[in-house]
Design a protein around this motif. Structure first.
Motif, PDB file in Angstrom:
ATOM      1  N   GLY A  60       0.810  -1.222   0.000  1.00  0.00           N
ATOM      2  CA  GLY A  60       0.000   0.000   0.000  1.00  0.00           C
ATOM      3  C   GLY A  60       0.838   1.263   0.000  1.00  0.00           C
ATOM      4  O   GLY A  60       0.476   2.255  -0.640  1.00  0.00           O
ATOM      5  N   ALA A  61       1.982   1.251   0.695  1.00  0.00           N
ATOM      6  CA  ALA A  61       2.821   2.446   0.745  1.00  0.00           C
ATOM      7  C   ALA A  61       3.411   2.760  -0.623  1.00  0.00           C
ATOM      8  O   ALA A  61       3.454   3.925  -1.046  1.00  0.00           O
ATOM      9  N   LEU A  62       3.867   1.717  -1.335  1.00  0.00           N
ATOM     10  CA  LEU A  62       4.390   1.937  -2.684  1.00  0.00           C
ATOM     11  C   LEU A  62       3.280   2.427  -3.610  1.00  0.00           C
ATOM     12  O   LEU A  62       3.490   3.306  -4.450  1.00  0.00           O
ATOM     13  N   ARG A  63       2.098   1.851  -3.454  1.00  0.00           N
ATOM     14  CA  ARG A  63       0.962   2.296  -4.268  1.00  0.00           C
ATOM     15  C   ARG A  63       0.641   3.763  -3.983  1.00  0.00           C
ATOM     16  O   ARG A  63       0.360   4.544  -4.904  1.00  0.00           O
ATOM     17  N   GLY A  64       0.717   4.168  -2.706  1.00  0.00           N
ATOM     18  CA  GLY A  64       0.455   5.556  -2.354  1.00  0.00           C
ATOM     19  C   GLY A  64       1.430   6.514  -2.999  1.00  0.00           C
ATOM     20  O   GLY A  64       1.051   7.598  -3.460  1.00  0.00           O
ATOM     21  N   ARG A  65       2.700   6.127  -3.069  1.00  0.00           N
ATOM     22  CA  ARG A  65       3.704   6.985  -3.711  1.00  0.00           C
ATOM     23  C   ARG A  65       3.415   7.161  -5.204  1.00  0.00           C
ATOM     24  O   ARG A  65       3.548   8.248  -5.757  1.00  0.00           O
ATOM     25  N   GLY A  96       1.348   6.280   9.142  1.00  0.00           N
ATOM     26  CA  GLY A  96       2.439   5.743   9.947  1.00  0.00           C
ATOM     27  C   GLY A  96       3.664   6.635   9.921  1.00  0.00           C
ATOM     28  O   GLY A  96       3.923   7.345   8.946  1.00  0.00           O
ATOM     29  N   GLU A  97       4.418   6.585  11.001  1.00  0.00           N
ATOM     30  CA  GLU A  97       5.576   7.466  11.179  1.00  0.00           C
ATOM     31  C   GLU A  97       6.617   7.281  10.092  1.00  0.00           C
ATOM     32  O   GLU A  97       7.274   8.232   9.676  1.00  0.00           O
ATOM     33  N   GLU A  98       6.768   6.041   9.592  1.00  0.00           N
ATOM     34  CA  GLU A  98       7.820   5.779   8.609  1.00  0.00           C
ATOM     35  C   GLU A  98       7.498   6.369   7.231  1.00  0.00           C
ATOM     36  O   GLU A  98       8.350   6.403   6.347  1.00  0.00           O
ATOM     37  N   HIS A  99       6.258   6.830   7.059  1.00  0.00           N
ATOM     38  CA  HIS A  99       5.857   7.367   5.758  1.00  0.00           C
ATOM     39  C   HIS A  99       5.610   8.877   5.790  1.00  0.00           C
ATOM     40  O   HIS A  99       4.915   9.416   4.927  1.00  0.00           O
ATOM     41  N   CYS A 100       6.166   9.578   6.767  1.00  0.00           N
ATOM     42  CA  CYS A 100       5.839  11.002   6.947  1.00  0.00           C
ATOM     43  C   CYS A 100       6.128  11.841   5.700  1.00  0.00           C
ATOM     44  O   CYS A 100       5.307  12.652   5.283  1.00  0.00           O
ATOM     45  N   THR A 101       7.308  11.657   5.110  1.00  0.00           N
ATOM     46  CA  THR A 101       7.665  12.481   3.945  1.00  0.00           C
ATOM     47  C   THR A 101       6.763  12.156   2.762  1.00  0.00           C
ATOM     48  O   THR A 101       6.279  13.058   2.064  1.00  0.00           O
ATOM     49  N   ALA A 102       6.521  10.873   2.517  1.00  0.00           N
ATOM     50  CA  ALA A 102       5.634  10.489   1.421  1.00  0.00           C
ATOM     51  C   ALA A 102       4.208  10.971   1.674  1.00  0.00           C
ATOM     52  O   ALA A 102       3.518  11.412   0.747  1.00  0.00           O
ATOM     53  N   LEU A 131       0.761  20.941   8.683  1.00  0.00           N
ATOM     54  CA  LEU A 131       1.740  21.566   9.577  1.00  0.00           C
ATOM     55  C   LEU A 131       2.319  20.560  10.569  1.00  0.00           C
ATOM     56  O   LEU A 131       3.509  20.622  10.916  1.00  0.00           O
ATOM     57  N   GLU A 132       1.498  19.622  11.015  1.00  0.00           N
ATOM     58  CA  GLU A 132       2.007  18.575  11.906  1.00  0.00           C
ATOM     59  C   GLU A 132       3.053  17.721  11.176  1.00  0.00           C
ATOM     60  O   GLU A 132       4.095  17.367  11.739  1.00  0.00           O
ATOM     61  N   LEU A 133       2.768  17.400   9.918  1.00  0.00           N
ATOM     62  CA  LEU A 133       3.726  16.621   9.133  1.00  0.00           C
ATOM     63  C   LEU A 133       5.007  17.405   8.874  1.00  0.00           C
ATOM     64  O   LEU A 133       6.110  16.844   8.906  1.00  0.00           O
ATOM     65  N   VAL A 134       4.870  18.703   8.622  1.00  0.00           N
ATOM     66  CA  VAL A 134       6.046  19.552   8.426  1.00  0.00           C
ATOM     67  C   VAL A 134       6.937  19.508   9.666  1.00  0.00           C
ATOM     68  O   VAL A 134       8.167  19.407   9.565  1.00  0.00           O
TER      69      VAL A 134
END
Length: 321
Positions: A60-65, A96-102, A131-134
Motif C-alpha cells: 500500500g505504501a508503494l501504491r500511495g507513492r 504511519g511514522e515511517e511514511h511522513c515524507t511520502a 503543519l504537523e507533518l512539516v
C-alpha cells in the motif's frame, strides 16, 4: 504493516524475484526523470506501468507513492477531480511514522488539486495535518513545498497575509543552491498570487526579477511560458494593456505545455486587455473560451464567476451520444 513484514512479503513473491524488483526500480527512476523534466505524458506512462506491476497491489505504501505522482500528472493535464481522488487515496495509504515524507507529498498533491478545483475551503481544512507533518519531517525541501502549497490556499481563500507568511517561510526552506527551479517557481507563483488579490507593491517586481534570473540558468519550456504569463499579468496590473496583450499572445504560442487551468486564466486576462483596448468582440471570445475550459475541468464556481462578471452565457454542454 511494518517494513520487516513488507520485506518478507516481497521475498516470498513467486515468479518475479530480483528481476521484478529491478523492473520496479527502473520504472521509478524513469518517473523521477519525467517529473523533473515536466514530461507529463511520460509521467502518466510510468505511473500506468507501475500500476500494472505486482508490487503496486502488494504494498500500500508503494501504491500511495505512485498515486501521488499520478495525481500531480492529472492536475497538470487539468483533470482536477481525478487528481484529487488519486491524492485522497494516496493520503489514506501513507499512514504511519515511517511514511511522513511520502504522506506530506500526498497532502501537497491533494490541497493543490483541491485549490485549483475551487475547493480552497476544503483544502484549508488540511492545514493542521500538513503543519504537523512539516514538524515531523523537519527543514526539508518537501516541507518548503508544503508551506508553499498552504500559502497558495490562503490566497485563494481570501487571507493573503497568511499566504505571504507561508510563502516567506517556504522560501527559507527551499534552497536555491540545491533546488533552483523549485525556488524560482515559488517566486513566480507568489507574485501571481499577490496580483490575483489586487496587490501592486514593489515586492511583486522583486519576486518576478528573482524568478527570471533563476530561470535564465535552469528552466523548462513550461517555465518559460509561465514567466510570459506572469509578466503579462504584471503589465495588466499596471494598466499597460498593449504590453499585456503581446505577452499573453506569446505565452499562448506554447499553449500545449501550459496546464488547461492556466490557459483559462490567460484567456480571461487577455480578454481584459482587449476590453481596455476597445476590442469588445475579441474580449468576449476570450472570456467564453476561459469559461468553457473551466467548465470542462469541473471548476464550475470559477467558470460561473467569469460568466457573471463579463455577462456572457455559460457554455453549452457538449451533446452526448
Amino acid at each position: 504493516y511494518d517494513a520487516s513484514v513488507r520485506g518478507e512479503r516481497l521475498r516470498r513473491r513467486d515468479g518475479e524475484g530480483e528481476q521484478g524488483l529491478a523492473a520496479w526500480t527502473a520504472e521509478q527512476l524513469r518517473l523521477i526523470h519525467a517529473s523533473a523534466a515536466d514530461d507529463i505524458q511520460a509521467m502518466e506512462a510510468s505511473c500506468l506501468r507501475l500500476s500494472q506491476h505486482w508490487l503496486y497491489g502488494a504494498d500500500g505504501a508503494l501504491r500511495g507513492r505512485v498515486l501521488t505522482s499520478w495525481s500531480v500528472a492529472a492536475r497538470s493535464e487539468g483533470l482536477l477531480s481525478l487528481a484529487a481522488s488519486r491524492a485522497w487515496e494516496a493520503v489514506s495509504l501513507l499512514d504511519g511514522e515511517e511514511h511522513c515524507t511520502a504522506r506530506l507529498s500526498a497532502e501537497i498533491a491533494l490541497i493543490s488539486a483541491l485549490g485549483e478545483a475551487g475547493e480552497a475551503s476544503v483544502a484549508k481544512g488540511r492545514t493542521a495535518t500538513v503543519l504537523e507533518l512539516v514538524d515531523r519531517v523537519g527543514h526539508t525541501v518537501e516541507s518548503g513545498k508544503a508551506l508553499w502549497a498552504l500559502g497558495n490556499i490562503e490566497f485563494l481563500a481570501g487571507t493573503p497575509e497568511q499566504g505571504v507568511a507561508f510563502h516567506d517561510r517556504a522560501t527559507e526552506l527551499i534552497d536555491p543552491n540545491a533546488n533552483l527551479r523549485s525556488w524560482a517557481r515559488l517566486q513566480r507563483v507568489s507574485a501571481l498570487m499577490r496580483m490575483r488579490v489586487g496587490r501592486t507593491g514593489p515586492d511583486i517586481d522583486e519576486l518576478l526579477d528573482r524568478a527570471a534570473r533563476a530561470f535564465s540558468i535552469s528552466a523548462t519550456t513550461t517555465d518559460a511560458a509561465e514567466m510570459l504569463v506572469a509578466r503579462g499579468m504584471r503589465a495588466g496590473s499596471r494598466d499597460n494593456a498593449s504590453e499585456a496583450l503581446a505577452l499573453f499572445d506569446e505565452a499562448l504560442t506554447s499553449r500545449a505545455v501550459l496546464p488547461p487551468q492556466t490557459v483559462a486564466d490567460v484567456l480571461d486576462a487577455r480578454g481584459r486587455a482587449r476590453d481596455q483596448l476597445g476590442d469588445s468582440a475579441g474580449a468576449r471570445v476570450d472570456y467564453s473560451g476561459a469559461a468553457a475550459i473551466l467548465f470542462s475541468l469541473g471548476a464550475l464556481a470559477r467558470g460561473l464567476e467569469i460568466c457573471r462578471e463579463h455577462r456572457i452565457p455559460p457554455p453549452t454542454p457538449a451533446p452526448t451520444s
